[in-house]
Write a protein that holds these residues in place. Structure first.
Motif, PDB file in Angstrom:
ATOM      1  N   LYS A 185       0.839  -1.233   0.023  1.00 35.70           N
ATOM      2  CA  LYS A 185      -0.014   0.004  -0.103  1.00 35.70           C
ATOM      3  C   LYS A 185       0.844   1.173  -0.020  1.00 35.70           C
ATOM      4  O   LYS A 185       1.958   1.147   0.421  1.00 35.70           O
ATOM      5  CB  LYS A 185      -0.738   0.016   1.378  1.00 35.70           C
ATOM      6  CG  LYS A 185      -1.840  -1.084   1.303  1.00 35.70           C
ATOM      7  CD  LYS A 185      -2.776  -0.979   2.439  1.00 35.70           C
ATOM      8  CE  LYS A 185      -3.649  -2.117   2.637  1.00 35.70           C
ATOM      9  NZ  LYS A 185      -4.473  -2.279   3.723  1.00 35.70           N
ATOM     10  N   ASN A 225       0.422   5.309   1.117  1.00 39.00           N
ATOM     11  CA  ASN A 225      -0.335   6.319   1.660  1.00 39.00           C
ATOM     12  C   ASN A 225       0.555   7.278   2.446  1.00 39.00           C
ATOM     13  O   ASN A 225       1.350   6.774   3.368  1.00 39.00           O
ATOM     14  CB  ASN A 225      -1.530   5.804   2.670  1.00 39.00           C
ATOM     15  CG  ASN A 225      -2.293   7.018   3.186  1.00 39.00           C
ATOM     16  OD1 ASN A 225      -1.804   8.156   3.934  1.00 39.00           O
ATOM     17  ND2 ASN A 225      -3.452   6.880   3.256  1.00 39.00           N
ATOM     18  N   CYS A 226       0.756   8.487   1.983  1.00 29.83           N
ATOM     19  CA  CYS A 226       1.756   9.248   2.526  1.00 29.83           C
ATOM     20  C   CYS A 226       1.705   9.167   3.973  1.00 29.83           C
ATOM     21  O   CYS A 226       2.688   9.553   4.719  1.00 29.83           O
ATOM     22  CB  CYS A 226       1.669  10.512   1.906  1.00 29.83           C
ATOM     23  SG  CYS A 226       2.710  11.022   0.444  1.00 29.83           S
ATOM     24  N   ASP A 282       1.044   8.175  -4.046  1.00 26.30           N
ATOM     25  CA  ASP A 282       0.190   9.108  -3.219  1.00 26.30           C
ATOM     26  C   ASP A 282       0.938  10.316  -2.977  1.00 26.30           C
ATOM     27  O   ASP A 282       2.029  10.072  -2.320  1.00 26.30           O
ATOM     28  CB  ASP A 282      -0.452   8.353  -1.739  1.00 26.30           C
ATOM     29  CG  ASP A 282      -1.222   9.266  -1.089  1.00 26.30           C
ATOM     30  OD1 ASP A 282      -2.244  10.076  -1.712  1.00 26.30           O
ATOM     31  OD2 ASP A 282      -1.055   9.472   0.030  1.00 26.30           O
TER      32      ASP A 282
END
Length: 181
Positions: free
Chosen positions: A28, A30-31, A67
């Motif tokens: 995954k 996500n910052c 992201d």
């Protein structure tokens, strides 16, 4: 996507062991929470890895799920390829180049407006009439002068305090000339 990343000297980051010249993959991106983090602006690496004498920096390729962060140029991705190790001066030069190519992008937190001195072995200064000063031999000075009527960079330079051409305690402009107080 071309980006830059800082690591511990053993190529670890937050416990993950990266490997050079191959794709490192995770699930995954996500910052705020996960993924492999890197930065589009090379200077942003110094926000996350400021101890440059005990860190290493790479030019990387970010791929897969991406992201972006709204804070700076940080990116989270699911695939990261460590393309090329950069010496510290090369990272700073890449940061100067990023400012020249992207003059309207948000400045990295390490860039100072108009004047700055090398408080941690380097200084990055940008402005209409910027000046920069090193404190000791080996300090690296990056300076970018904007055009009078815009934020476009018209001239940039990287200087190293060597005690011969550039001296500690002296303020320099983008042309390498001494600036009087």
């Amino acid at each position: 996507m071309l980006a830059y990343k800082g690591f511990q000297k053993d190529l670890t980051c937050l416990g993950y062991q990266f490997v050079e010249k191959q794709w490192n993959r995770t699930e995954k991106a996500n910052c705020r929470a996960n993924g492999f983090h890197c930065a589009e602006n090379p200077l942003d690496c110094l926000v996350y890895y400021p101890a440059w004498k005990t860190s290493v920096y790479y030019q990387v390729k970010a791929n897969g799920d991406l992201d972006e962060d709204a804070v700076d140029s940080k990116i989270s991705c699911t695939e990261l390829f460590l393309e090329r190790k950069l010496e510290f001066v090369q990272l700073l030069f890449a940061g100067l180049k990023f400012m020249v190519v992207n003059p309207k992008r948000r400045w990295s937190k390490i860039v100072r407006a108009e004047e700055g001195d090398a408080d941690q072995g380097y200084a990055v200064v940008r402005g209409k009439n910027p000046r920069v000063c090193g404190k000791k031999e080996g300090d690296i000075l990056v300076i970018a002068r904007e055009k009078a009527d815009s934020v476009d960079i018209e001239r940039g330079a990287v200087y190293i305090i060597d005690g011969v051409n550039f001296h500690p305690g002296i303020w320099y402009d983008v042309n390498g000339k001494i600036v009087m107080e």
